[in-house]
Design a protein around this motif. Structure first.
Motif, mmCIF file in Angstrom:
data_model
loop_
_atom_site.group_PDB
_atom_site.id
_atom_site.type_symbol
_atom_site.label_atom_id
_atom_site.label_comp_id
_atom_site.label_asym_id
_atom_site.label_seq_id
_atom_site.Cartn_x
_atom_site.Cartn_y
_atom_site.Cartn_z
ATOM 1 N N ARG A 143 -2.327 3.874 -8.522
ATOM 2 C CA ARG A 143 -1.006 3.924 -7.898
ATOM 3 C C ARG A 143 -0.543 5.377 -7.953
ATOM 4 O O ARG A 143 -0.427 5.960 -9.036
ATOM 5 C CB ARG A 143 -0.030 2.999 -8.626
ATOM 6 C CG ARG A 143 1.292 2.862 -7.898
ATOM 7 C CD ARG A 143 2.039 1.597 -8.295
ATOM 8 N NE ARG A 143 3.239 1.491 -7.478
ATOM 9 C CZ ARG A 143 4.477 1.582 -7.963
ATOM 10 N NH1 ARG A 143 4.672 1.741 -9.249
ATOM 11 N NH2 ARG A 143 5.513 1.490 -7.150
ATOM 12 N N SER A 145 -2.472 2.286 -3.807
ATOM 13 C CA SER A 145 -1.085 2.205 -3.344
ATOM 14 C C SER A 145 -0.375 3.511 -3.681
ATOM 15 O O SER A 145 -0.813 4.263 -4.562
ATOM 16 C CB SER A 145 -0.351 1.028 -3.986
ATOM 17 O OG SER A 145 -0.295 1.181 -5.387
ATOM 18 N N CYS A 167 0.822 -1.211 0.000
ATOM 19 C CA CYS A 167 0.000 0.000 0.000
ATOM 20 C C CYS A 167 0.855 1.260 0.000
ATOM 21 O O CYS A 167 0.565 2.210 -0.731
ATOM 22 C CB CYS A 167 -0.976 0.001 1.170
ATOM 23 S SG CYS A 167 -0.282 -0.454 2.753
ATOM 24 N N THR A 172 2.621 -3.856 3.309
ATOM 25 C CA THR A 172 1.399 -4.369 2.691
ATOM 26 C C THR A 172 0.203 -3.992 3.561
ATOM 27 O O THR A 172 0.357 -3.570 4.711
ATOM 28 C CB THR A 172 1.436 -5.907 2.557
ATOM 29 O OG1 THR A 172 1.415 -6.489 3.879
ATOM 30 C CG2 THR A 172 2.679 -6.370 1.807
#
Length: 418
Positions: free
Chosen positions: A238, A264, A27, A36
């Motif tokens: 992202r 993320s 993330c 994560t």
């Protein structure tokens, strides 16, 4: 993800949900580390429990004096899970101003890094302040400053095997031990949506900085209607973020926006044209959104324009990039048109403030007038000016009402009422 109800819920619920749905997905990452969703849920829970063990009561302020790194995200989420109030501060602030902000906020705990403690030697001995220190912190030295030994060496043999606050050395707790060991008591995880969760200081452009109090609902509601509803932020995104995390725009767009939808983000220590272009143009790059302010994009535009002949007009050279999100100031007439023509990516300028959160948001696929900054968010009402009868006069102050409006100014009832 996508509906208002999906997102406007307490952060511990969102973290638990993402740990189940996206457990192994990274993330947040920085130059040195990554976390994560499953790790983020566990580590923030441990940190929250240890904060309580360090004496943090419900509603206490916890200051976070860290640069753009994973630990900044973890710390601010952990403070919420401890049902306390997170106070993100600028690591570059002067000694005098830092003292004033710590005094004003009444912070009980400070989360910082070893490099900062080495530079600011009075912090560890400040009366009534408990310090938690993460390793390193001097990004110019590659992330680990030579001074890491100041805390680490004196901590040898100090223990830290769980079952209570991890090793405390001279009043300084080691961040990684708190994040990696189980606390005696679990995270409180009971901060209500309308309880104060954060205290962010304004830039002080009109007088000394004021502390703005906001709740989880204040921040998550405009994320749901603006970032998700209009910009289309989702778990597929992202984000590349070279802007400071202590700023309100970074809190909304990056820290909470990414966390809320399961997206993320890559955190760069600071903005540099070479670094941003390098990240965007990596063969395995998949960034979909870039965050910045007009000066960020002006520098990128100049760089791409200068190399355009050599790159055959390839723009930013980031095929997955669907938008460059900007705020903080108006870019000026004609800038968006120039940027989009040369950089080949939509320039998405929105308006907001520390007190009001995002007020407008542009849609990536929507034509907007030159100099415009998107539509007013659903559930938000704005008035320009305001005559004696309260009607919109078309010029003057911008009045805003909606779920993103702050809970008030910290310890300033007169300013809040005004």
């Amino acid at each position: 993800m996508g509906t208002h109800a999906d997102i406007v819920k307490p952060l511990p619920e969102l973290l638990g949900q993402h740990a189940r749905l996206f457990g192994d997905k990274v993330c947040f990452e920085d130059r040195l580390t990554q976390v994560t969703y499953r790790e983020l849920e566990r580590r923030t829970a441990r940190l929250a429990g240890h904060l309580a063990g360090l004496g943090v009561e419900r509603g206490d302020r916890v200051a976070v004096l860290l640069g753009n790194r994973v630990e900044t995200v973890e710390s601010l989420l952990a403070v919420t899970r401890a049902s306390a109030v997170g106070v993100p501060l600028d690591p570059g602030v002067s000694e005098q101003e830092l003292t004033r902000l710590l005094d004003d906020s009444g912070a009980r705990v400070l989360v910082t890094d070893v490099a900062c403690l080495t530079r600011r030697r009075t912090l560890a001995s400040r009366p009534g302040l408990t310090v938690v220190a993460a390793e390193g912190g001097d990004e110019d030295a590659g992330g680990k400053s030579p001074s890491c030994a100041v805390v680490a060496e004196s901590a040898d043999g100090a223990g830290g095997t769980g079952g209570g606050p991890a090793a405390v050395v001279g009043g300084v707790s080691r961040y990684e031990e708190l994040a990696a060991t189980e606390p005696r008591t679990p995270a409180r995880d009971d901060l209500a949506l309308d309880d104060v969760a954060w205290l962010l200081y304004t830039s002080g452009s009109s007088g000394e900085p004021k502390g703005v109090l906001s709740t989880q609902r204040n921040r998550l509601a405009p994320i749901a209607t603006g970032l998700v509803g209009i910009l289309g932020l989702s778990e597929q995104d992202r984000v590349l973020r070279p802007l400071p995390l202590h700023h309100a725009m970074s809190q909304v767009v990056c820290l909470l926006g990414v966390t809320a939808v399961g997206a993320s983000a890559m955190l760069l220590p600071r903005f540099s044209v070479a670094e941003v272009l390098g990240e965007l143009r990596r063969a395995d790059a998949s960034f979909t959104l870039l965050g910045g302010v007009p000066t960020t994009y002006s520098a990128l535009l100049d760089a791409v324009r200068g190399e355009e002949s050599g790159r055959d007009g390839g723009g930013l050279g980031a095929p997955a990039l669907r938008g460059c999100v900007s705020a903080g100031a108006a870019a000026g007439p004609g800038f968006r048109e120039s940027f989009e023509a040369i950089c080949r990516v939509p320039y998405l300028e929105h308006y907001g403030s520390t007190e009001a959160g995002p007020v407008t948001m542009p849609a990536p696929d929507e034509a907007t007038a030159s100099g415009a900054c998107g539509r007013v968010l659903p559930d938000v009402r704005v008035r320009v000016g305001g005559g004696p009868d309260g009607r919109d006069t078309g010029e003057g102050e911008l009045w805003v009402n909606g779920p993103g409006i702050m809970a008030g100014y910290h310890n300033r009832p007169e300013a809040t009422a005004q």
